[in-house]
Motif scaffolding. Structure first.
Motif, PDB file in Angstrom:
ATOM      1  N   THR A 121       7.602  -3.590   5.529  1.00  0.00           N
ATOM      2  CA  THR A 121       6.355  -4.333   5.432  1.00  0.00           C
ATOM      3  C   THR A 121       6.193  -5.176   6.682  1.00  0.00           C
ATOM      4  OG1 THR A 121       6.533  -4.434   3.019  1.00  0.00           O
ATOM      5  CG2 THR A 121       5.010  -5.969   4.075  1.00  0.00           C
ATOM      6  N   VAL A 122       5.068  -4.979   7.360  1.00  0.00           N
ATOM      7  CA  VAL A 122       4.777  -5.727   8.585  1.00  0.00           C
ATOM      8  C   VAL A 122       3.606  -6.649   8.281  1.00  0.00           C
ATOM      9  CG1 VAL A 122       4.264  -5.619  11.029  1.00  0.00           C
ATOM     10  CG2 VAL A 122       5.540  -3.755   9.935  1.00  0.00           C
ATOM     11  N   SER A 123       3.896  -7.927   8.220  1.00  0.00           N
ATOM     12  CA  SER A 123       2.874  -8.890   7.819  1.00  0.00           C
ATOM     13  C   SER A 123       3.254 -10.278   8.308  1.00  0.00           C
ATOM     14  CB  SER A 123       2.742  -8.902   6.292  1.00  0.00           C
ATOM     15  OG  SER A 123       1.832  -9.904   5.872  1.00  0.00           O
TER      16      SER A 123
ATOM     17  N   PRO B  18       0.700   2.935   1.557  1.00  0.00           N
ATOM     18  CA  PRO B  18       0.006   2.856   0.252  1.00  0.00           C
ATOM     19  C   PRO B  18      -1.302   3.620   0.276  1.00  0.00           C
ATOM     20  CG  PRO B  18       0.822   0.703   0.928  1.00  0.00           C
ATOM     21  CD  PRO B  18       1.039   1.606   2.085  1.00  0.00           C
ATOM     22  N   GLY B  19      -1.495   4.478  -0.708  1.00  0.00           N
ATOM     23  CA  GLY B  19      -2.736   5.214  -0.835  1.00  0.00           C
ATOM     24  C   GLY B  19      -2.906   6.364   0.136  1.00  0.00           C
TER      25      GLY B  19
ATOM     26  N   TYR C 183       9.593   4.389   4.213  1.00  0.00           N
ATOM     27  CA  TYR C 183      10.136   5.310   5.202  1.00  0.00           C
ATOM     28  C   TYR C 183      11.214   6.175   4.555  1.00  0.00           C
ATOM     29  CZ  TYR C 183       7.584   3.068   8.935  1.00  0.00           C
ATOM     30  OH  TYR C 183       6.569   2.598   9.744  1.00  0.00           O
ATOM     31  N   TYR C 184      11.145   7.462   4.860  1.00  0.00           N
ATOM     32  CA  TYR C 184      12.071   8.433   4.293  1.00  0.00           C
ATOM     33  C   TYR C 184      12.759   9.209   5.411  1.00  0.00           C
ATOM     34  CZ  TYR C 184       9.196   7.876   0.063  1.00  0.00           C
ATOM     35  OH  TYR C 184       8.517   7.378  -1.009  1.00  0.00           O
ATOM     36  N   CYS C 185      14.021   9.474   5.228  1.00  0.00           N
ATOM     37  CA  CYS C 185      14.691  10.398   6.134  1.00  0.00           C
ATOM     38  C   CYS C 185      14.911  11.732   5.420  1.00  0.00           C
ATOM     39  CB  CYS C 185      16.019   9.840   6.630  1.00  0.00           C
ATOM     40  SG  CYS C 185      17.226   9.484   5.353  1.00  0.00           S
TER      41      CYS C 185
ATOM     42  N   LYS D  44       3.536  -3.031  13.881  1.00  0.00           N
ATOM     43  CA  LYS D  44       2.151  -3.378  13.574  1.00  0.00           C
ATOM     44  C   LYS D  44       1.951  -3.350  12.063  1.00  0.00           C
ATOM     45  CE  LYS D  44       0.700  -0.796  17.696  1.00  0.00           C
ATOM     46  NZ  LYS D  44      -0.167   0.309  18.197  1.00  0.00           N
ATOM     47  N   PRO D  45       0.959  -4.059  11.565  1.00  0.00           N
ATOM     48  CA  PRO D  45       0.689  -3.993  10.119  1.00  0.00           C
ATOM     49  C   PRO D  45       0.506  -2.559   9.621  1.00  0.00           C
ATOM     50  CG  PRO D  45      -0.511  -5.803  11.082  1.00  0.00           C
ATOM     51  CD  PRO D  45       0.106  -5.057  12.224  1.00  0.00           C
ATOM     52  N   GLU D  46      -0.046  -1.694  10.446  1.00  0.00           N
ATOM     53  CA  GLU D  46      -0.256  -0.310  10.021  1.00  0.00           C
ATOM     54  C   GLU D  46       1.030   0.505   9.955  1.00  0.00           C
ATOM     55  OE1 GLU D  46      -1.841  -1.954  12.483  1.00  0.00           O
ATOM     56  OE2 GLU D  46      -2.292  -0.622  14.176  1.00  0.00           O
TER      57      GLU D  46
END
Length: 114
Positions: A111-113, A41-42, A93-95, A86-88
């Motif tokens: 999403t890693v949370s 994001p961003g 994700y694109y192939c 990791k959250p980061e």
């Protein structure tokens, strides 16, 4: 007509694992270099991993040692196995096949949370 479809994303806790898949139709994988990219994001889209037709593999430093890119030419499918997430790593994700502009998938959310 080329169609690229990613799957396997979702919500995972930090330290967890996911396996992304990317299936193609309308072209044959075998001659091409295969890529995974991601866009957080961003942020701008960034390169994650490359697997060429000869088997050479390259990873971004941010994922090296935690991700494995692979391909199954018989199934016209590529994979990205991600561990120790990791959250980061949260991103879409694109192939991409061969760097072709007509060979991008629609993207899959990871999403890693906790």
């Amino acid at each position: 007509q080329v169609q690229i479809v990613e799957s396997g994303g979702g919500l995972v806790q930090p330290g967890g694992s996911l396996r992304l898949s990317c299936a193609a139709s309308g072209l044959l994988f075998s001659p091409y270099v295969l890529y995974w990219h991601r866009q957080a994001p961003g942020k701008q889209r960034e390169w994650v991993a490359t697997l060429n037709s000869g088997g050479a593999i390259y990873y971004a430093d941010s994922v090296k040692g935690r991700c494995t890119i692979s391909r199954d030419n018989a199934k016209n499918t590529m994979y990205l196995e991600m561990n120790a997430l990791k959250p980061e790593d949260t991103a879409v994700y694109y192939c991409n096949v061969g760097g072709r502009t007509d060979a991008w998938g629609q993207g899959i959310q990871v999403t890693v949370s906790s």
